[in-house]
Design a protein around this motif. Structure first.
Motif, short mmCIF file in Angstrom:
data_model
loop_
_atom_site.label_atom_id
_atom_site.label_comp_id
_atom_site.label_asym_id
_atom_site.label_seq_id
_atom_site.Cartn_x
_atom_site.Cartn_y
_atom_site.Cartn_z
N LYS A 105 0.82 -1.22 0.00
CA LYS A 105 0.00 0.00 0.00
C LYS A 105 0.85 1.27 0.00
CE LYS A 105 -3.56 -0.29 2.54
NZ LYS A 105 -4.42 -0.38 3.75
N ILE A 106 1.77 1.38 0.94
CA ILE A 106 2.62 2.58 1.03
C ILE A 106 3.51 2.70 -0.19
CG2 ILE A 106 4.40 3.74 2.39
CD1 ILE A 106 1.66 3.68 3.70
N ILE A 107 4.02 1.57 -0.68
CA ILE A 107 4.87 1.58 -1.87
C ILE A 107 4.10 2.13 -3.06
CG2 ILE A 107 6.08 0.10 -3.51
CD1 ILE A 107 6.69 -1.79 -1.18
N THR A 108 2.88 1.61 -3.26
CA THR A 108 2.07 2.04 -4.41
C THR A 108 1.70 3.50 -4.32
OG1 THR A 108 1.16 -0.20 -4.69
CG2 THR A 108 -0.09 1.62 -5.66
N ILE A 109 1.29 3.96 -3.15
CA ILE A 109 0.92 5.37 -2.98
C ILE A 109 2.13 6.26 -3.26
CG2 ILE A 109 0.23 7.12 -1.29
CD1 ILE A 109 -1.52 4.96 0.03
N SER A 110 3.30 5.85 -2.80
CA SER A 110 4.52 6.64 -3.03
C SER A 110 4.85 6.71 -4.52
CB SER A 110 5.70 6.02 -2.27
OG SER A 110 5.45 6.02 -0.88
N ILE A 111 4.75 5.57 -5.21
CA ILE A 111 5.03 5.53 -6.65
C ILE A 111 4.06 6.42 -7.41
CG2 ILE A 111 4.90 4.05 -8.69
CD1 ILE A 111 6.15 1.83 -7.05
N LEU A 112 2.78 6.36 -7.08
CA LEU A 112 1.78 7.16 -7.78
C LEU A 112 2.00 8.65 -7.55
CD1 LEU A 112 -1.47 5.04 -7.22
CD2 LEU A 112 0.21 4.92 -9.07
N PHE A 113 2.36 9.02 -6.33
CA PHE A 113 2.65 10.42 -6.01
C PHE A 113 3.83 10.92 -6.84
CE2 PHE A 113 5.18 13.53 -3.66
CZ PHE A 113 4.25 14.53 -3.42
N LEU A 114 4.88 10.12 -6.91
CA LEU A 114 6.09 10.52 -7.64
C LEU A 114 5.81 10.64 -9.13
CD1 LEU A 114 8.70 8.31 -5.75
CD2 LEU A 114 8.55 10.82 -5.68
N ARG B 282 2.92 -6.61 -13.12
CA ARG B 282 3.88 -5.58 -13.55
C ARG B 282 3.25 -4.60 -14.55
NH1 ARG B 282 7.86 -8.69 -14.62
NH2 ARG B 282 8.59 -8.52 -12.47
N GLY B 283 2.48 -5.15 -15.48
CA GLY B 283 1.81 -4.29 -16.45
C GLY B 283 0.81 -3.37 -15.79
N ILE B 284 0.05 -3.90 -14.83
CA ILE B 284 -0.93 -3.08 -14.11
C ILE B 284 -0.22 -2.01 -13.28
CG2 ILE B 284 -2.74 -3.12 -12.35
CD1 ILE B 284 -3.40 -5.97 -13.23
N GLY B 285 0.91 -2.39 -12.67
CA GLY B 285 1.67 -1.43 -11.85
C GLY B 285 2.21 -0.27 -12.67
N LEU B 286 2.81 -0.59 -13.83
CA LEU B 286 3.34 0.47 -14.69
C LEU B 286 2.20 1.28 -15.32
CD1 LEU B 286 6.33 -1.35 -16.41
CD2 LEU B 286 6.46 0.80 -15.15
N GLY B 287 1.11 0.58 -15.67
CA GLY B 287 -0.04 1.29 -16.26
C GLY B 287 -0.67 2.26 -15.28
N THR B 288 -0.79 1.85 -14.02
CA THR B 288 -1.37 2.73 -13.00
C THR B 288 -0.46 3.91 -12.72
OG1 THR B 288 -2.41 0.78 -11.98
CG2 THR B 288 -2.36 2.81 -10.69
N GLY B 289 0.86 3.66 -12.69
CA GLY B 289 1.80 4.76 -12.54
C GLY B 289 1.70 5.75 -13.68
N SER B 290 1.58 5.21 -14.90
CA SER B 290 1.42 6.07 -16.08
C SER B 290 0.10 6.82 -16.04
CB SER B 290 1.50 5.21 -17.35
OG SER B 290 1.37 6.02 -18.50
N LEU B 291 -0.94 6.20 -15.49
CA LEU B 291 -2.24 6.86 -15.35
C LEU B 291 -2.10 8.13 -14.52
CD1 LEU B 291 -5.37 7.05 -15.35
CD2 LEU B 291 -5.36 5.47 -13.41
N PHE B 292 -1.43 8.04 -13.39
CA PHE B 292 -1.24 9.22 -12.54
C PHE B 292 -0.31 10.24 -13.20
CE2 PHE B 292 -3.52 6.88 -9.48
CZ PHE B 292 -3.88 7.74 -8.47
N ALA B 293 0.63 9.74 -14.02
CA ALA B 293 1.47 10.66 -14.78
C ALA B 293 0.63 11.45 -15.78
CB ALA B 293 2.56 9.88 -15.51
N ARG B 294 -0.37 10.79 -16.39
CA ARG B 294 -1.24 11.50 -17.35
C ARG B 294 -2.10 12.54 -16.65
NH1 ARG B 294 2.26 11.02 -20.10
NH2 ARG B 294 3.11 8.99 -19.60
N LEU B 295 -2.52 12.23 -15.42
CA LEU B 295 -3.29 13.22 -14.65
C LEU B 295 -2.44 14.48 -14.43
CD1 LEU B 295 -4.99 10.93 -11.97
CD2 LEU B 295 -6.09 12.06 -13.91
N GLY B 296 -1.16 14.27 -14.12
CA GLY B 296 -0.25 15.40 -13.97
C GLY B 296 -0.08 16.16 -15.26
N ALA B 297 0.00 15.41 -16.39
CA ALA B 297 0.18 16.05 -17.69
C ALA B 297 -1.04 16.88 -18.09
CB ALA B 297 0.45 14.98 -18.75
#
Length: 440
Positions: free
Chosen positions: A241-250, A364-379
């Motif tokens: 949980k903490i790992i995922t939240i940290s990755i999404l924030f970054l 792994r695909g879901i993890g990178l995809g979710t990280g990219s999702l939050f990156a798109r929100l930032g974009a």
């Protein structure tokens, strides 16, 4: 896509132009469809819709690649990108162009994520981070910028994009499916076929198949595991949980400031095309440096080191913007802002590497995809962050410096992954989550 615009005559309101004359040497969507004055909002809409496409692509990509395989998903993205580039060059109106930019954003994101997954799953521990950190993206971005500078015609630039994408389809004849995905899905017959092909290409004996370095967890799985499907909710298990939240924030913060610098080219001092070229080429030397640094030091120190450089460049640019003369602002601030983007991107690359290495193959695909999702929100929010007024550009740089410090602290929450073999699936449960959390 912005053309040089000259407003001639009197205007009761900026939104009601009495006469507009465009630079005849440049053809853009702005000049072709007169997207100025009361129609200027359409340009921002096109950018936002493309980012919306990238956001949806992030949602679709991870689940699709984990479901049908890395190779099929990647070539869906490449074929879609080719078609979108080609058809958008024949757009007869801005609404048609808008539709194809949405599709291009969707398929482009699939390509970006799948390339990272492919590289992380095919490379050994020794080369994984180095290959992912290779700044190949900026070579292509610089070529596209040069093509815009040379042709000054948006239709020709779209066709150049189509040609680049078409060349990317060539490796379909020899690039196999990911071994780790085949292993995770217990497709052992196809797994052995791909492994033997790789050994043959590398002139190795088939007897070495048993020595392939894949995972420490083991190659077999139960029938129950074979049919199990995973979702984004698995990323938020107790220890993850903490790992995922940290990755999404970054991802969100890195993307917010990265794209703000890209979209804010018009707010920088100096020539627009030159600034755009400098912004695209500056990450290349820092990307090459990142490859070396990531090989020598830990992932955690790598991220903090490049964020420290980002903060340093930002502070110096703030001083120049506040105290420098026009010449210093024109040259010095542009170079330092471009350096800030280069160091920020190098730090972001480190996060992508850790994102790929932390999660097991089955998600792994879901993890990178979710990280990219939050990156798109930032974009999507990025165009609204950087000011149009050059005189207050220093405020943006101050905010970026403060957020970079916060990102340094958040990155410490991620476990160290350097030298670790990629996890497959066997221990993606609460026990393993607790083990990972103990490393933080």
């Amino acid at each position: 896509m912005n053309g040089d615009v000259y407003v001639i005559g009197s205007c009761d309101d900026y939104k009601k132009c009495s006469d507009v004359e465009f630079n005849p040497d440049t053809s853009t969507i702005v000049t072709e469809w007169e997207l100025v004055c009361d129609r200027a909002w359409i340009v921002s809409l096109i950018i936002s819709i493309q980012m919306l496409g990238m956001l949806i692509g992030s949602l679709v990509c991870g689940h699709l690649s984990d479901l049908i395989g890395r190779k099929k998903t990647l070539y869906i993205g490449l074929v879609g990108s080719c078609i979108s580039h080609l058809l958008s060059s024949f757009s007869v109106g801005w609404s048609m162009f808008l539709a194809f930019r949405f599709l291009l954003g969707l398929f482009c994101t699939i390509n970006l994520i799948l390339v990272l997954i492919y590289l992380s799953e095919f490379m050994t521990r020794k080369w994984r981070a180095i290959i992912i950190a290779l700044p190949s993206w900026y070579f292509e971005a610089s070529l596209m910028t040069l093509s815009s500078w040379v042709f000054k015609d948006w239709r020709k630039v779209e066709f150049v994009g189509f040609v680049f994408c078409a060349f990317s389809l060539v490796p379909v004849f020899w690039v196999p499916e990911s071994l780790r995905w085949l292993e995770a899905k217990n497709q052992f017959k196809q797994f052995k076929k791909v492994a033997l092909k790789i050994l043959h290409i590398n002139k190795k004996s088939s007897s070495e198949l048993e020595h392939l370095e894949l995972t420490t967890i083991g190659i077999s799985g139960s029938e129950e595991e074979e049919g199990k499907s995973y979702s984004i909710f698995d990323l938020f298990r107790s220890g993850y949980k903490i790992i995922t939240i940290s990755i999404l924030f970054l991802h969100f913060m890195f993307s917010l400031f990265y794209y703000a610098l890209n979209f804010g080219t018009k707010s920088m001092y100096g020539n627009f095309y030159l600034n755009l070229f400098v912004l695209n080429i500056m990450p290349i030397p820092f990307g090459l440096l990142s490859m070396v640094v990531m090989r020598v030091i830990s992932r955690r120190r790598h991220t903090i080191a490049f964020l420290g450089l980002t903060i340093g460049c930002s502070i110096v640019s703030i001083v120049i913007l506040l105290l420098g003369n026009d010449s210093a602002k024109d040259f010095g601030s542009t170079i330092l802002i471009a350096m800030s983007k280069g160091t920020l991107d190098a730090a972001w690359t480190g996060i992508f590497v850790r994102n790929a290495e932390i999660y097991p193959t089955v998600v792994r695909g879901i993890g990178l995809g979710t990280g990219s999702l939050f990156a798109r929100l930032g974009a999507i929010l990025a165009p609204f962050l950087i000011p149009d007024n050059k005189s207050v550009l220093y405020i943006f740089m101050i905010v970026m410096s403060v957020i970079s410090i916060i990102c340094c602290l958040v990155s410490l929450k991620l476990p160290e992954t350097k030298g670790k073999i990629l996890n497959l699936k066997g221990k993606f449960d609460d026990d393993e989550s607790d083990e990972i959390s103990s490393q933080i």
